[in-house]
Enzyme design. Sequence first.
Site, PDB file in Angstrom:
ATOM      1  N   HIS A 119       0.864  -1.181   0.000  1.00 13.81           N
ATOM      2  CA  HIS A 119       0.000   0.000   0.000  1.00 13.81           C
ATOM      3  C   HIS A 119       0.897   1.226   0.000  1.00 13.81           C
ATOM      4  CE1 HIS A 119      -3.705   2.328   0.817  1.00 13.81           C
ATOM      5  NE2 HIS A 119      -2.855   3.163   1.410  1.00 13.81           N
ATOM      6  N   CYS A 120       0.728   2.090  -0.988  1.00 16.96           N
ATOM      7  CA  CYS A 120       1.582   3.265  -1.145  1.00 16.96           C
ATOM      8  C   CYS A 120       0.820   4.523  -0.750  1.00 16.96           C
ATOM      9  CB  CYS A 120       2.068   3.377  -2.590  1.00 16.96           C
ATOM     10  SG  CYS A 120       3.139   4.798  -2.873  1.00 16.96           S
ATOM     11  N   PRO A 121       1.229   5.210   0.325  1.00 24.23           N
ATOM     12  CA  PRO A 121       0.535   6.440   0.709  1.00 24.23           C
ATOM     13  C   PRO A 121       0.747   7.570  -0.288  1.00 24.23           C
ATOM     14  CG  PRO A 121       2.502   6.137   2.051  1.00 24.23           C
ATOM     15  CD  PRO A 121       2.335   4.876   1.252  1.00 24.23           C
ATOM     16  N   ASN A 125      -3.225   4.624  -2.542  1.00 23.30           N
ATOM     17  CA  ASN A 125      -3.853   3.449  -3.122  1.00 23.30           C
ATOM     18  C   ASN A 125      -2.939   2.248  -2.928  1.00 23.30           C
ATOM     19  OD1 ASN A 125      -5.679   1.868  -4.459  1.00 23.30           O
ATOM     20  ND2 ASN A 125      -5.468   2.883  -6.456  1.00 23.30           N
TER      21      ASN A 125
END
Length: 265
Positions: A119-121, A125
């Site tokens: 999960h990439c802030p 997403n």
Amino acid sequence: MGLRIHFVVDPQGWCCMGLIIFVWLYNTIFIPKVILFPHYEEGHISAVAILCYYLCSLFCIASLVRASVADPGKLPENPKIPITEREFWELCNKCNMMRPKRSHHCSRCGHCVRRMDHHCPWINNCVGEDNHWLFLQLCFYTQILSSYTLILDFCHYYYFLPLKKDNWDDFVFRHELALLRISAFMGLIMLGGISGLFYTQLMGIFTDTTSIEKMSNCCENVSRPRKPWQQTFSEVFGTHWKILWFIPFRQRQPLRVPYHFANHV
């Protein structure tokens, strides 16, 4: 496959993505205004340099927006599992739903994602099966744009001829040094951070291993056949045409993989 919008309600992610958009917007506005257009008017550079900069900027923001709103591979509530593929599915112990193996439950998004990498802030997403290719494009074009910006900052002071004051507006003339120092600082930060991330992503594709699998040590080399790198990249980008790997303005079509190359652990 139709375009599926995926929006994550996460204030922290909004802040991170807003910071990335600010850096992009700053360089897209001030680099042409401070360096490209003045030097073009005095004949130091050609229009091709300006066109290339805006093209890199366009591809960068397009891949960012698409990666942030694209469905990463969210599983439906009641998936239809073909009888021949049931052995490749398992039960999630968090949401009690059936999911393909190599899927992962994202605690921040609250659902399972097919072949989830992380999960990439910064894009607010998950990075999964359906938007991993866009995330790779984002890393690639961010490196290109940051490198281009740093080269222009360097050339402005040490290579190009000095500009005449007639080609400066008052604000740029008074704050030129501060504007370019801020640009160079942000370029170095972005280039350093993205380069390391891009390298780990490429190594993951070469070895057909996600970041989550690396951290959990659940993906051994003997668990499945090693694929050629062209096959793994084609599966991520959804096409065998290598030129299309660099185009964010298209729809990804999943490739059918032979069973002896099935993605399961």
